[in-house]
Design a protein around this motif. Sequence first.
Motif, PDB file in Angstrom:
ATOM      1  N   ALA A 286       0.829  -1.213   0.000  1.00 25.47           N
ATOM      2  CA  ALA A 286       0.000   0.000   0.000  1.00 25.47           C
ATOM      3  C   ALA A 286       0.860   1.258   0.000  1.00 25.47           C
ATOM      4  N   ILE A 287       1.752   1.326  -0.996  1.00 23.81           N
ATOM      5  CA  ILE A 287       2.614   2.503  -1.145  1.00 23.81           C
ATOM      6  C   ILE A 287       2.687   2.879  -2.620  1.00 23.81           C
ATOM      7  N   LYS A 288       3.043   4.131  -2.877  1.00 24.26           N
ATOM      8  CA  LYS A 288       3.274   4.601  -4.232  1.00 24.26           C
ATOM      9  C   LYS A 288       4.448   5.563  -4.213  1.00 24.26           C
ATOM     10  N   PRO A 289       5.486   5.328  -5.008  1.00 19.68           N
ATOM     11  CA  PRO A 289       5.653   4.206  -5.948  1.00 19.68           C
ATOM     12  C   PRO A 289       6.030   2.918  -5.207  1.00 19.68           C
ATOM     13  N   ALA A 290       6.335   1.873  -5.996  1.00 20.66           N
ATOM     14  CA  ALA A 290       6.859   0.595  -5.480  1.00 20.66           C
ATOM     15  C   ALA A 290       5.764  -0.304  -4.939  1.00 20.66           C
ATOM     16  N   LYS A 291       4.623  -0.325  -5.596  1.00 23.05           N
ATOM     17  CA  LYS A 291       3.532  -1.203  -5.128  1.00 23.05           C
ATOM     18  C   LYS A 291       3.871  -2.695  -5.276  1.00 23.05           C
ATOM     19  N   PRO A 292       4.290  -3.169  -6.474  1.00 27.81           N
ATOM     20  CA  PRO A 292       4.537  -4.614  -6.557  1.00 27.81           C
ATOM     21  C   PRO A 292       5.887  -4.991  -5.959  1.00 27.81           C
ATOM     22  N   PHE A 293       5.924  -6.111  -5.308  1.00 32.15           N
ATOM     23  CA  PHE A 293       7.175  -6.565  -4.656  1.00 32.15           C
ATOM     24  C   PHE A 293       7.100  -8.077  -4.514  1.00 32.15           C
ATOM     25  N   ALA A 294       8.179  -8.735  -4.865  1.00 29.28           N
ATOM     26  CA  ALA A 294       8.247 -10.186  -4.685  1.00 29.28           C
ATOM     27  C   ALA A 294       9.425 -10.509  -3.790  1.00 29.28           C
ATOM     28  N   PHE A 295       9.257 -11.540  -2.988  1.00 30.72           N
ATOM     29  CA  PHE A 295      10.349 -11.948  -2.099  1.00 30.72           C
ATOM     30  C   PHE A 295      10.403 -13.459  -2.072  1.00 30.72           C
ATOM     31  N   GLY A 296      11.572 -13.985  -2.226  1.00 35.87           N
ATOM     32  CA  GLY A 296      11.716 -15.444  -2.187  1.00 35.87           C
ATOM     33  C   GLY A 296      13.061 -15.833  -1.621  1.00 35.87           C
ATOM     34  N   ILE A 297      13.182 -17.106  -1.293  1.00 34.22           N
ATOM     35  CA  ILE A 297      14.452 -17.637  -0.788  1.00 34.22           C
ATOM     36  C   ILE A 297      14.935 -18.657  -1.810  1.00 34.22           C
ATOM     37  N   VAL A 298      16.167 -18.497  -2.267  1.00 37.64           N
ATOM     38  CA  VAL A 298      16.744 -19.444  -3.222  1.00 37.64           C
ATOM     39  C   VAL A 298      17.897 -20.169  -2.526  1.00 37.64           C
ATOM     40  N   THR A 299      17.893 -21.485  -2.603  1.00 34.80           N
ATOM     41  CA  THR A 299      18.931 -22.273  -1.947  1.00 34.80           C
ATOM     42  C   THR A 299      20.114 -22.458  -2.892  1.00 34.80           C
ATOM     43  N   SER A 300      21.317 -22.337  -2.336  1.00 32.61           N
ATOM     44  CA  SER A 300      22.525 -22.492  -3.165  1.00 32.61           C
ATOM     45  C   SER A 300      22.650 -23.946  -3.619  1.00 32.61           C
ATOM     46  N   THR A 301      23.450 -24.163  -4.670  1.00 31.90           N
ATOM     47  CA  THR A 301      23.592 -25.500  -5.258  1.00 31.90           C
ATOM     48  C   THR A 301      24.056 -26.527  -4.223  1.00 31.90           C
ATOM     49  N   ASP A 302      24.954 -26.096  -3.323  1.00 37.04           N
ATOM     50  CA  ASP A 302      25.445 -27.045  -2.303  1.00 37.04           C
ATOM     51  C   ASP A 302      24.449 -27.216  -1.153  1.00 37.04           C
ATOM     52  N   GLY A 303      23.336 -26.532  -1.240  1.00 37.77           N
ATOM     53  CA  GLY A 303      22.289 -26.694  -0.233  1.00 37.77           C
ATOM     54  C   GLY A 303      22.574 -25.997   1.077  1.00 37.77           C
ATOM     55  N   LYS A 304      23.707 -25.285   1.165  1.00 36.41           N
ATOM     56  CA  LYS A 304      24.114 -24.723   2.466  1.00 36.41           C
ATOM     57  C   LYS A 304      23.502 -23.352   2.741  1.00 36.41           C
ATOM     58  N   ASP A 305      23.259 -22.585   1.693  1.00 37.15           N
ATOM     59  CA  ASP A 305      22.819 -21.205   1.905  1.00 37.15           C
ATOM     60  C   ASP A 305      21.401 -20.987   1.406  1.00 37.15           C
ATOM     61  N   ALA A 306      20.624 -20.309   2.221  1.00 39.13           N
ATOM     62  CA  ALA A 306      19.285 -19.891   1.815  1.00 39.13           C
ATOM     63  C   ALA A 306      19.367 -18.392   1.581  1.00 39.13           C
ATOM     64  N   VAL A 307      19.351 -18.012   0.318  1.00 39.44           N
ATOM     65  CA  VAL A 307      19.670 -16.629  -0.044  1.00 39.44           C
ATOM     66  C   VAL A 307      18.393 -15.850  -0.352  1.00 39.44           C
ATOM     67  N   PRO A 308      18.160 -14.755   0.367  1.00 36.63           N
ATOM     68  CA  PRO A 308      16.967 -13.952   0.080  1.00 36.63           C
ATOM     69  C   PRO A 308      17.080 -13.241  -1.272  1.00 36.63           C
ATOM     70  N   VAL A 309      15.999 -13.276  -2.017  1.00 36.58           N
ATOM     71  CA  VAL A 309      15.933 -12.568  -3.304  1.00 36.58           C
ATOM     72  C   VAL A 309      14.825 -11.524  -3.209  1.00 36.58           C
ATOM     73  N   PHE A 310      15.192 -10.292  -3.476  1.00 32.86           N
ATOM     74  CA  PHE A 310      14.243  -9.178  -3.444  1.00 32.86           C
ATOM     75  C   PHE A 310      13.850  -8.857  -4.876  1.00 32.86           C
ATOM     76  N   GLY A 311      12.613  -9.142  -5.228  1.00 31.63           N
ATOM     77  CA  GLY A 311      12.118  -8.842  -6.572  1.00 31.63           C
ATOM     78  C   GLY A 311      11.565  -7.429  -6.593  1.00 31.63           C
ATOM     79  N   LEU A 312      12.423  -6.490  -6.978  1.00 31.47           N
ATOM     80  CA  LEU A 312      12.014  -5.079  -6.978  1.00 31.47           C
ATOM     81  C   LEU A 312      11.309  -4.766  -8.285  1.00 31.47           C
ATOM     82  N   PRO A 313      10.422  -3.785  -8.272  1.00 35.35           N
ATOM     83  CA  PRO A 313       9.721  -3.431  -9.507  1.00 35.35           C
ATOM     84  C   PRO A 313      10.662  -2.806 -10.540  1.00 35.35           C
ATOM     85  N   GLY A 314      10.226  -2.789 -11.792  1.00 35.46           N
ATOM     86  CA  GLY A 314      11.083  -2.328 -12.876  1.00 35.46           C
ATOM     87  C   GLY A 314      11.099  -0.823 -13.063  1.00 35.46           C
ATOM     88  N   ASN A 315       9.994  -0.162 -12.788  1.00 33.27           N
ATOM     89  CA  ASN A 315      10.019   1.289 -12.947  1.00 33.27           C
ATOM     90  C   ASN A 315      11.135   1.843 -12.064  1.00 33.27           C
TER      91      ASN A 315
END
Length: 420
Positions: A286-315
């Motif tokens: 509920a903000i303007k700008p920057a309304k859409p936002f995605a957040f996920g955790i991606v695990t590294s290939t060796d399975g050791k790290d859970a890396v946060p990914v911030f999906g920021l908008p394109g504008n």
Amino acid sequence: MPLVPLAEARAHVLGRVRPLPPHVVPLAEALGLVLTVPVVSDEAVPPFANTAMDGFAVRAADTAGASDDAPVRLEVIGTLHAGAATELAVGPGQALRIMTGAPMPPGADAVVMVERTAPVAGGRPGGSADEAIEVHVEVGPGTHVRGPGEDVARGDEVVAAGAELTPAAVGVLASVGVTEVTAVPRPRVGVVSTGDELVHGGGALLPGQIRDSNRPMLLASVAAAGFAPVDLGHAADDADAITEAFRRGADTCDAVLSSGGVSMGDADLVKVVLDELGDFRWMQIAIKPAKPFAFGIVTSTDGKDAVPVFGLPGNPVSSAVSFALLAAPALRAMAGRAVIDPPTVRAVVDQPLARRPDGKDHYARVVCRYDPDEGRYHVHSAGGQGSHQLAGLAAANALAVLPDGPTVEPGRTVEVILAG
Ligand code: AMP
Ligand code: MG
């Protein structure tokens, strides 16, 4: 899709990041890092009594009653510079010429600053003016003498656990001989831009193409916040390309920022990819700008790290505001910082800051200045307020929070987030 309050989005993100495990880091690379182990000095600073002034080391008792009208004459027995040591003892009626930082010679217990002395010809016939002085002031024991340990005593805690290393803290650690510290390392933050339309750098644009501004901007934002930027390049609007970039980010970085691909369009694949990779949430904040936002955790290939990914908008302005309000605080938390938000002030609005009620708080790009006569901050619009108008952001030094409602009229006050 219901709008999510910013506080809820932040709580979601902050609940999923942890401070990085501490490392031993060379002091020269530790600026801005948070210490996890306090530093206790095993040295005293200064290590020895020394003079705070250029002047003469004397026996304080010899200066009793000295004044401009009744100067005391002392024999000068030599000169001592900073960095030198001397065995030469100052006896009664004697003085040693001494430069700031030089150790106090044996026998002397005070310093007379050179300005309060005058050279006189020596006692012996044909003697030079270097051989004796007149002292024009009475000094007590310890005058202009810096005692050992006056700055830091052996056993003092010079930097506490949890403190962020400032330049002065780096200095004090160097002063006690510390060359490395145990600290939360600087998060390595990967940046990837997404979009078929993007072109990197100069050169002619083909129809429909635009230049990639977000990746350089976000890399710069990461560096400006004190973290280590890692350029993960550009991915086309293609699920495989985005997946590859996120996996590479998870293998080489502590966090990843992407721009674009989190809105409602057909080619908005970042959210689709993150959904497949795990612990994903897509929000309309509920903000303007920057309304859409995605957040996920991606695990590294060796399975050791859970890396946060911030999906920021394109504008571009949305990307920057999303970074400031959501990613940067989380990265500061990963860096072990206790304070994760920039300072805010209240400021008087000088011109109308236009908006309409829409269920969102607006973050207006403003120029904020302090009026020292009034003792208050003032703001005015920094330029175009569209989420594509990066020039307005570049001209701004602050974001003014305009709560949901009508235009904020001149004379009203708003909360302002100072850049940084
Ligand atoms: P998207 O979020 O991918 O739908 O992009 C929203 C708008 O931002 C579109 O006009 C894009 O062309 C623009 N955009 C996306 N990524 C960038 C970028 N890296 N640099 C500049 N503009 C971008
Ligand atoms: Mg796009």
